[in-house]
Design an enzyme around this catalytic site. Structure first.
Site, mmCIF file in Angstrom:
data_model
loop_
_atom_site.group_PDB
_atom_site.id
_atom_site.type_symbol
_atom_site.label_atom_id
_atom_site.label_comp_id
_atom_site.label_asym_id
_atom_site.label_seq_id
_atom_site.Cartn_x
_atom_site.Cartn_y
_atom_site.Cartn_z
ATOM 1 N N ASN A 134 -1.600 -1.977 -5.689
ATOM 2 C CA ASN A 134 -2.676 -0.984 -5.567
ATOM 3 C C ASN A 134 -3.265 -0.614 -6.918
ATOM 4 O O ASN A 134 -3.618 0.548 -7.163
ATOM 5 C CB ASN A 134 -2.182 0.258 -4.819
ATOM 6 C CG ASN A 134 -2.393 0.131 -3.318
ATOM 7 O OD1 ASN A 134 -3.495 -0.190 -2.857
ATOM 8 N ND2 ASN A 134 -1.338 0.359 -2.549
ATOM 9 N N ASP A 170 1.841 -5.684 -3.336
ATOM 10 C CA ASP A 170 0.599 -4.933 -3.363
ATOM 11 C C ASP A 170 0.821 -3.769 -4.319
ATOM 12 O O ASP A 170 1.456 -2.783 -3.965
ATOM 13 C CB ASP A 170 0.287 -4.447 -1.942
ATOM 14 C CG ASP A 170 -0.929 -3.540 -1.881
ATOM 15 O OD1 ASP A 170 -1.567 -3.312 -2.927
ATOM 16 O OD2 ASP A 170 -1.231 -3.042 -0.772
#
Length: 267
Positions: free
Chosen positions: A158, A156
């Site tokens: 982001n 992840d």
């Protein structure tokens, strides 16, 4: 054939309560890379079972324990484990773990699970820490690739790289996760030869997305972000045969606010 799955589980205990186990049994990956594990080694092993070789970086710093933690679970043996991505302040945050996985032919694949800072949405804001962490990732990936090994970074990040990677891109142009500086970092990564397998196999977009808010109708309206990645060194990318996002059929069947990204590799 090697199957690799990566997912932000949003807490391993919560994910299993919501139904992760049947998905894992059906998908049966050779490698499972997880972010936001939010658990100890013992708890993680209790949920996954004893058949996995495990590399796990727990967050040891107060303020991180309830939200970070990254892991690589492998059906293949793991020869070595490292959690040092760069500056010492990142070592105990539970955001980076490398595992040298021994493949069937005896060669090594360095599999990395990472969880990048959210940025300005965090309290207090951590956008500068996010940029510093991204710089550390660049340096570490360059070092790993220098000896010609296969390297796969999953996680992840982001960051939505392009307009096609989030539904409401116009409303998020000045927000962390879609800032010009973040997107430029990804540009440089891919210009250096690293391959975003999700976009390579996912077409021109928009989407497919990998994260949707729990709130409102974001999932039902497919108002999501593509922020979960499998990023491969160019030689490894040449062996990839597919990369898909396992979006849950319905909101009720979600076991995380993220969907797994699953790729297969030949050879």
């Amino acid at each position: 054939m090697l199957t690799v799955a990566t997912v932000n589980v949003n807490g391993i205990r919560a994910a299993y309560r919501r139904g992760m186990a049947p998905w894992l049994e059906q998908t049966d990956p050779d490698l499972l890379l997880m972010q936001e594990v939010r658990a100890s080694d013992d708890v993680l092993r209790e949920h996954l079972g004893a058949d996995w070789h495990l590399a796990h970086a727990e967050p040891a710093i107060d303020g991180h324990k309830g939200r970070a933690g990254v892991a690589v679970a492998s059906r293949r043996p793991i020869k070595d484990i490292r959690i040092d991505v760069g500056p010492e302040r990142f070592v105990d945050t539970g955001r980076w773990v490398e595992a040298d996985v021994v493949l069937d032919d005896g060669s090594l694949l360095t599999a990395v699970s990472t969880y990048v800072y959210t940025g300005e949405f965090e309290t207090p804001p951590r956008q500068e820490e996010k940029y510093a962490f991204l710089d550390a990732i660049t340096a570490r990936l360059t070092a790993l690739r220098a000896d010609g090994r296969h390297v796969l970074m999953c996680g992840d990040l982001n960051i939505a790289h392009r307009e096609e990677d989030l539904k409401a891109w116009k409303a998020n142009r000045k927000k962390s996760g879609f800032l010009p500086e973040e997107r430029a970092w990804m540009d440089r990564l891919f210009e250096a030869g690293w391959v975003d397998l999700g976009r390579h196999f996912g077409g021109d977009g928009p989407g497919p997305y990998s994260w949707w808010s729990w709130r409102g109708k974001a999932f039902d309206n497919d108002a999501g972000w593509r922020i979960d990645y499998q990023i491969a060194s160019p030689e490894l990318a040449g062996l990839a045969t597919s990369c898909v996002i396992h979006r849950a059929p319905t909101y009720a069947e979600r076991w995380s606010d993220h969907a797994p990204v699953v790729a297969t590799y030949d050879g």
